[in-house]
Design a protein around this motif. Structure first.
Motif, PDB file in Angstrom:
ATOM      1  N   LYS A  31      45.887  46.697  31.726  1.00  0.00           N
ATOM      2  CA  LYS A  31      44.822  47.629  31.332  1.00  0.00           C
ATOM      3  C   LYS A  31      43.458  47.189  31.855  1.00  0.00           C
ATOM      4  O   LYS A  31      42.653  48.006  32.251  1.00  0.00           O
ATOM      5  CB  LYS A  31      44.781  47.750  29.805  1.00  0.00           C
ATOM      6  CG  LYS A  31      46.000  48.429  29.243  1.00  0.00           C
ATOM      7  CD  LYS A  31      45.933  48.529  27.738  1.00  0.00           C
ATOM      8  CE  LYS A  31      47.225  49.148  27.213  1.00  0.00           C
ATOM      9  NZ  LYS A  31      47.223  49.260  25.764  1.00  0.00           N
ATOM     10  N   ASN A  32      43.197  45.899  31.841  1.00  0.00           N
ATOM     11  CA  ASN A  32      41.891  45.374  32.254  1.00  0.00           C
ATOM     12  C   ASN A  32      41.965  44.820  33.664  1.00  0.00           C
ATOM     13  O   ASN A  32      41.875  43.623  33.897  1.00  0.00           O
ATOM     14  CB  ASN A  32      41.425  44.286  31.274  1.00  0.00           C
ATOM     15  CG  ASN A  32      41.234  44.817  29.884  1.00  0.00           C
ATOM     16  OD1 ASN A  32      40.719  45.908  29.700  1.00  0.00           O
ATOM     17  ND2 ASN A  32      41.668  44.053  28.900  1.00  0.00           N
ATOM     18  N   LYS A  33      42.099  45.711  34.628  1.00  0.00           N
ATOM     19  CA  LYS A  33      42.269  45.299  36.021  1.00  0.00           C
ATOM     20  C   LYS A  33      41.089  44.480  36.529  1.00  0.00           C
ATOM     21  O   LYS A  33      41.277  43.509  37.258  1.00  0.00           O
ATOM     22  CB  LYS A  33      42.516  46.518  36.901  1.00  0.00           C
ATOM     23  CG  LYS A  33      43.887  47.141  36.658  1.00  0.00           C
ATOM     24  CD  LYS A  33      44.094  48.367  37.493  1.00  0.00           C
ATOM     25  CE  LYS A  33      45.441  48.992  37.336  1.00  0.00           C
ATOM     26  NZ  LYS A  33      45.991  49.149  36.039  1.00  0.00           N
ATOM     27  N   ASN A  34      39.878  44.860  36.150  1.00  0.00           N
ATOM     28  CA  ASN A  34      38.705  44.113  36.611  1.00  0.00           C
ATOM     29  C   ASN A  34      38.741  42.670  36.124  1.00  0.00           C
ATOM     30  O   ASN A  34      38.367  41.753  36.854  1.00  0.00           O
ATOM     31  CB  ASN A  34      37.414  44.784  36.155  1.00  0.00           C
ATOM     32  CG  ASN A  34      37.142  46.071  36.906  1.00  0.00           C
ATOM     33  OD1 ASN A  34      37.655  46.278  38.000  1.00  0.00           O
ATOM     34  ND2 ASN A  34      36.369  46.943  36.327  1.00  0.00           N
ATOM     35  N   THR A  35      39.202  42.469  34.899  1.00  0.00           N
ATOM     36  CA  THR A  35      39.304  41.118  34.342  1.00  0.00           C
ATOM     37  C   THR A  35      40.333  40.307  35.102  1.00  0.00           C
ATOM     38  O   THR A  35      40.107  39.136  35.427  1.00  0.00           O
ATOM     39  CB  THR A  35      39.678  41.183  32.846  1.00  0.00           C
ATOM     40  OG1 THR A  35      38.702  41.963  32.155  1.00  0.00           O
ATOM     41  CG2 THR A  35      39.747  39.804  32.234  1.00  0.00           C
ATOM     42  N   VAL A  36      41.473  40.911  35.408  1.00  0.00           N
ATOM     43  CA  VAL A  36      42.528  40.221  36.149  1.00  0.00           C
ATOM     44  C   VAL A  36      42.044  39.855  37.543  1.00  0.00           C
ATOM     45  O   VAL A  36      42.238  38.735  38.008  1.00  0.00           O
ATOM     46  CB  VAL A  36      43.805  41.090  36.213  1.00  0.00           C
ATOM     47  CG1 VAL A  36      44.834  40.466  37.142  1.00  0.00           C
ATOM     48  CG2 VAL A  36      44.391  41.299  34.832  1.00  0.00           C
ATOM     49  N   VAL A  37      41.388  40.782  38.204  1.00  0.00           N
ATOM     50  CA  VAL A  37      40.886  40.533  39.562  1.00  0.00           C
ATOM     51  C   VAL A  37      39.839  39.423  39.540  1.00  0.00           C
ATOM     52  O   VAL A  37      39.863  38.516  40.371  1.00  0.00           O
ATOM     53  CB  VAL A  37      40.313  41.827  40.185  1.00  0.00           C
ATOM     54  CG1 VAL A  37      39.558  41.524  41.469  1.00  0.00           C
ATOM     55  CG2 VAL A  37      41.419  42.830  40.441  1.00  0.00           C
ATOM     56  N   GLN A  38      38.926  39.473  38.574  1.00  0.00           N
ATOM     57  CA  GLN A  38      37.890  38.444  38.493  1.00  0.00           C
ATOM     58  C   GLN A  38      38.499  37.076  38.211  1.00  0.00           C
ATOM     59  O   GLN A  38      38.103  36.071  38.798  1.00  0.00           O
ATOM     60  CB  GLN A  38      36.860  38.792  37.415  1.00  0.00           C
ATOM     61  CG  GLN A  38      35.670  37.847  37.392  1.00  0.00           C
ATOM     62  CD  GLN A  38      34.897  37.836  38.693  1.00  0.00           C
ATOM     63  OE1 GLN A  38      34.597  38.875  39.263  1.00  0.00           O
ATOM     64  NE2 GLN A  38      34.562  36.652  39.184  1.00  0.00           N
ATOM     65  N   SER A  39      39.494  37.026  37.333  1.00  0.00           N
ATOM     66  CA  SER A  39      40.167  35.766  37.022  1.00  0.00           C
ATOM     67  C   SER A  39      40.846  35.196  38.262  1.00  0.00           C
ATOM     68  O   SER A  39      40.731  33.997  38.551  1.00  0.00           O
ATOM     69  CB  SER A  39      41.188  35.983  35.910  1.00  0.00           C
ATOM     70  OG  SER A  39      41.913  34.816  35.661  1.00  0.00           O
ATOM     71  N   LEU A  40      41.537  36.044  38.991  1.00  0.00           N
ATOM     72  CA  LEU A  40      42.200  35.608  40.216  1.00  0.00           C
ATOM     73  C   LEU A  40      41.180  35.130  41.242  1.00  0.00           C
ATOM     74  O   LEU A  40      41.350  34.086  41.876  1.00  0.00           O
ATOM     75  CB  LEU A  40      43.044  36.737  40.796  1.00  0.00           C
ATOM     76  CG  LEU A  40      43.813  36.431  42.069  1.00  0.00           C
ATOM     77  CD1 LEU A  40      44.760  35.263  41.855  1.00  0.00           C
ATOM     78  CD2 LEU A  40      44.568  37.657  42.531  1.00  0.00           C
ATOM     79  N   LYS A  41      40.100  35.871  41.381  1.00  0.00           N
ATOM     80  CA  LYS A  41      39.043  35.493  42.319  1.00  0.00           C
ATOM     81  C   LYS A  41      38.461  34.130  41.954  1.00  0.00           C
ATOM     82  O   LYS A  41      38.267  33.275  42.820  1.00  0.00           O
ATOM     83  CB  LYS A  41      37.941  36.556  42.313  1.00  0.00           C
ATOM     84  CG  LYS A  41      36.820  36.275  43.275  1.00  0.00           C
ATOM     85  CD  LYS A  41      35.770  37.368  43.220  1.00  0.00           C
ATOM     86  CE  LYS A  41      34.623  37.005  44.125  1.00  0.00           C
ATOM     87  NZ  LYS A  41      33.333  37.271  43.534  1.00  0.00           N
TER      88      LYS A  41
END
Length: 79
Positions: A31-41
């Protein structure tokens, strides 16, 4: 959920075994794609910085990563 990898202890990490389809399915369900992307980054940047600190010759990897992010952001703003 994707498991955290163990520390590599200076060993070469083989990325060829990554299941990109599984990662995509996980991402699409999140649901929180931005959070996942930021964490991966953040994790990728941290790892690249560690690599550069251990071996300054790997600075090219970090520079290329930054270029990829910049190109992605430029393409995203054009949409």
């Amino acid at each position: 959920m994707v498991a955290e990898p163990k520390q590599d202890n200076g060993k070469i990490i083989d990325l060829s075994g990554l299941n990109f389809e599984l990662l995509e399915q996980y991402f699409l369900k999140t649901k929180n794609k931005n959070t996942v992307v930021q964490s991966l980054k953040d994790k990728v940047e941290k790892k690249l910085k560690q690599m550069v600190e251990r071996n300054p010759m790997t600075v090219d990897y970090y520079k290329r990563y930054q270029e990829i992010i910049e190109e992605y952001n430029k393409a995203k703003t054009k949409l």
